[in-house]
Design an enzyme around this catalytic site. Structure first.
Site, PDB file in Angstrom:
ATOM      1  CG  HIS A  53      -2.210  13.664 -13.078  1.00  0.00           C
ATOM      2  ND1 HIS A  53      -1.275  13.102 -12.117  1.00  0.00           N
ATOM      3  CD2 HIS A  53      -2.326  14.600 -12.263  1.00  0.00           C
ATOM      4  CE1 HIS A  53      -0.784  14.011 -11.529  1.00  0.00           C
ATOM      5  NE2 HIS A  53      -1.490  15.024 -11.147  1.00  0.00           N
TER       6      HIS A  53
HETATM    7  P1  TYD Z   1      -3.371  18.625 -10.492  1.00  0.00           P
HETATM    8  O1  TYD Z   1      -2.471  18.477 -10.894  1.00  0.00           O
HETATM    9  O2  TYD Z   1      -4.744  18.595 -10.488  1.00  0.00           O
HETATM   10  O3  TYD Z   1      -3.091  18.449  -8.609  1.00  0.00           O
HETATM   11  P2  TYD Z   1      -2.318  17.244  -8.131  1.00  0.00           P
HETATM   12  O4  TYD Z   1      -2.224  16.651  -9.450  1.00  0.00           O
HETATM   13  O5  TYD Z   1      -1.917  17.370  -6.541  1.00  0.00           O
HETATM   14  O6  TYD Z   1      -4.083  16.360  -8.426  1.00  0.00           O
HETATM   15  O7  TYD Z   1      -3.294  20.610  -9.923  1.00  0.00           O
HETATM   16  C1  TYD Z   1      -3.553  21.678  -9.884  1.00  0.00           C
HETATM   17  C2  TYD Z   1      -3.962  22.837 -10.260  1.00  0.00           C
HETATM   18  O8  TYD Z   1      -2.438  23.333 -10.394  1.00  0.00           O
HETATM   19  C3  TYD Z   1      -4.153  22.508 -11.903  1.00  0.00           C
HETATM   20  O9  TYD Z   1      -4.446  23.849 -12.409  1.00  0.00           O
HETATM   21  C4  TYD Z   1      -2.900  22.872 -12.513  1.00  0.00           C
HETATM   22  C5  TYD Z   1      -1.806  23.638 -10.830  1.00  0.00           C
HETATM   23  N1  TYD Z   1      -0.791  23.626 -10.634  1.00  0.00           N
HETATM   24  C6  TYD Z   1       0.241  24.629 -11.028  1.00  0.00           C
HETATM   25  O10 TYD Z   1       0.171  25.619 -11.529  1.00  0.00           O
HETATM   26  N2  TYD Z   1       1.339  24.103 -10.683  1.00  0.00           N
HETATM   27  C7  TYD Z   1       1.928  22.408 -10.121  1.00  0.00           C
HETATM   28  O11 TYD Z   1       2.831  22.227 -10.308  1.00  0.00           O
HETATM   29  C8  TYD Z   1       1.426  21.629 -10.293  1.00  0.00           C
HETATM   30  C9  TYD Z   1       1.380  20.544 -10.046  1.00  0.00           C
HETATM   31  C10 TYD Z   1      -0.262  21.676 -10.431  1.00  0.00           C
END
Ligand code: TYD
Length: 148
Positions: A53
């Site tokens: 992302h």
């Molecule tokens: P995601 O963005 O997919 O994680 P990464 O970038 O580490 O691969 O996030 C996974 C889940 O956690 C998604 O449902 C959103 C939630 N989340 C939060 O609620 N707060 C946060 O600060 C982060 C990074 C994720």
């Protein structure tokens, strides 16, 4: 400015002594933003790819405080791959940069410092949407660039 200059590797001071290591990271100093959020990723399988992302609002610093992982960073034109393998190093990722984290070692603990509180609406999770957005902003500034 080249991507590797926009996403510098940060080296943190080691205040350790014979009792062990101590690394201090202060927001607005070695990290170029005030830290509003901290999260960490661990027990990710070596085959997993995370991230995938770009963020419209958030800036990040990624640090493997244990183990190692790799980060692929791109602005749609240039690409760099950084191996995070020392608790004393991090990489700064500004807004609107695409990132993938992968090849996590079994003992990897990837610490992330963020400039914002979480808001899922500021995430761009589709790479084609990201490229379209980057191209649109480039057109507005009159540039002609080749996206990957
Ligand atoms: P995601 O963005 O997919 O994680 P990464 O970038 O580490 O691969 O996030 C996974 C889940 O956690 C998604 O449902 C959103 C939630 N989340 C939060 O609620 N707060 C946060 O600060 C982060 C990074 C994720």
């Amino acid at each position: 400015m080249k991507l590797e200059e926009r996403c510098p590797i940060l080296q943190f001071a080691d205040l350790g002594d014979k009792r062990g290591k101590l690394v201090v990271i202060e927001g607005g100093q070695v990290v170029p933003f005030e830290i509003k959020r901290v999260f960490y990723i661990y027990e990710s399988d070596p085959t997993v790819v995370r991230g995938q992302h770009a963020n419209r609002e958030s800036e990040f610093v990624l640090i493997n405080v244990a183990g190692r992982s790799k980060v692929r960073i791109t602005d749609g034109i240039e690409e760099i791959i950084v191996e995070l393998n020392k608790p004393m190093m991090g990489v700064y990722i500004p807004k609107m940069i695409w990132k993938d984290m992968y090849e996590f070692s079994p003992d990897s603990v990837l610490l992330v410092l963020a400039s914002t509180h979480y808001d899922g609406r500021e995430y761009i999770r589709d790479y084609n949407d990201y490229l379209e957005e980057m191209k649109r902003s480039e057109l507005q500034t009159g540039g002609i660039k080749y996206y990957i």
